[in-house]
Every structure is written in C-alpha cells, then in structure tokens.
Design an enzyme around this catalytic site. Sequence first.
Site, PDB file in Angstrom:
ATOM      1  N   ALA A 110       0.814  -1.217   0.000  1.00  0.00           N
ATOM      2  CA  ALA A 110       0.000   0.000   0.000  1.00  0.00           C
ATOM      3  C   ALA A 110       0.847   1.266   0.000  1.00  0.00           C
ATOM      4  O   ALA A 110       0.511   2.253  -0.652  1.00  0.00           O
ATOM      5  CB  ALA A 110      -0.929   0.004   1.217  1.00  0.00           C
ATOM      6  N   GLU A 111       1.959   1.223   0.724  1.00  0.00           N
ATOM      7  CA  GLU A 111       2.777   2.420   0.887  1.00  0.00           C
ATOM      8  C   GLU A 111       3.674   2.714  -0.313  1.00  0.00           C
ATOM      9  O   GLU A 111       3.741   3.850  -0.781  1.00  0.00           O
ATOM     10  CB  GLU A 111       3.649   2.274   2.141  1.00  0.00           C
ATOM     11  N   SER A 112       4.387   1.698  -0.794  1.00  0.00           N
ATOM     12  CA  SER A 112       5.431   1.957  -1.797  1.00  0.00           C
ATOM     13  C   SER A 112       5.380   1.041  -3.011  1.00  0.00           C
ATOM     14  O   SER A 112       6.193   1.193  -3.911  1.00  0.00           O
ATOM     15  CB  SER A 112       6.808   1.812  -1.155  1.00  0.00           C
ATOM     16  N   TYR A 197      -7.489   4.084   2.114  1.00  0.00           N
ATOM     17  CA  TYR A 197      -6.241   3.410   2.471  1.00  0.00           C
ATOM     18  C   TYR A 197      -6.529   2.226   3.382  1.00  0.00           C
ATOM     19  O   TYR A 197      -6.019   1.119   3.165  1.00  0.00           O
ATOM     20  CB  TYR A 197      -5.314   4.408   3.162  1.00  0.00           C
TER      21      TYR A 197
END
Length: 214
Positions: A110-112, A197
Amino acid sequence: MNIINPFKILFSPLHLFILLGVMYCATSHSFEKKTVYKYVSASNVTSFSDIEPIGRNFKKIVVDCYACKINSTVDWYRTKLYLSEFRQYISQAALLHSVDPAFVRAIIHAESHFDRKAISKQGAQGLMQLMPDTAQSLGVKNAFIAKENINGGVKHLAHLFKKYHGNKKLVAAAYNAGEGAVKKYGGIPPFTETKVYIERVDILHRRYQRAIKI
C-alpha cells in the site's frame, strides 16, 4: 530567436513545488511514477530537472502514492501480489516484533508498491514510507536500505498494534494519518484518503494471508 528545448528544463525550488503539484494532479488517476532529479549545477546552485543529469551526482525524487489515491482504478482484489520480495527481512522483522507478516506485506504494498527507493510528496522514504524523524526514532540510519526500513516500519506497527489493542483498522489509520489524528477524532479520521487506504490495506492483508498459506 532562441528556441527552448522543453525536455531540458531546470527548476528552482519554487518551480519544483509547482511541478510536483502538477505531477501529483496529473497522476491522480494512474500509478505511473513520475521522477524529478535534484543536483548541484556548475554554478553551485541546487537545481531540479525532469530528465536524468549527465555527468553529475544527483538524487532521484520519486513522486508516488500507491494505495491512497481516492479515484484509483486498480482492482485491489486482483492486482499482483509480491510474495517473494524481501522475504527474509519481512519474516525476521515480523517474528522479532510479533506482527503478522501478511500485514507487513499489505502495508509495504500500500505504501510503496515494494519500491525501496520510493519518496512520497511529504518526504516519507523507502519501502514502508518512514518520515525522517520517525525513522530516526526507530533507529533507522538509512531508510533506503530495505532491511533497516522494514525492521523500523514493523517495529512501529508493533507499537501501534499494542496501542490500539490489535485493531487493524486503527493501526492502518494511524500509519496513514498519524496517531495524533486518530486521537483527535477518537477513532478513524474522517479523511477520504485514510478511509480508502484502510479499505485497501484490509483487502491486501486478507489476500496475502491466503496466498502465504498456499
């Protein structure tokens, strides 16, 4: 008349701010990573370019936010999973800090999108997108070294799981919006970005759990 080559543009810090804003808007409906290169010019001026400088030392700035784009067209139930990337580091950190490795993979995804060189528009760095101050507090000396980044990020997740008594949605909310925002609103903050998110992390977590068991 002088003709300006549009592919060889130098940006001042103000121009960079404008450029990043334009790039963020331009990519709000896609996940193509946009890159800006920071370097020191021959006249000793910090400069930015949208093409890689030749013969100079430079820093690549990647503008990318994977799972927080509100109007994402990604099918989160079918998008590719990353089951082998950084397996050793994730397993070690998850075991050390007692965090589900599937949740760690979901957060990294999800982040990177598993890009260890990723830098967000806010300045978060590496696989688990650690802000410099947070990274320092977690003992991370170089957030772009995968092992350090993952260990620091998982250590932070362990803290959040303990604080929120294992509530995955609050953990994801705090990871995205900050513990202060969760405290201020007495739960999940009313931010659309944070809500999508949380939803996408939950989908990815359940998918990684199933895939890892296979």
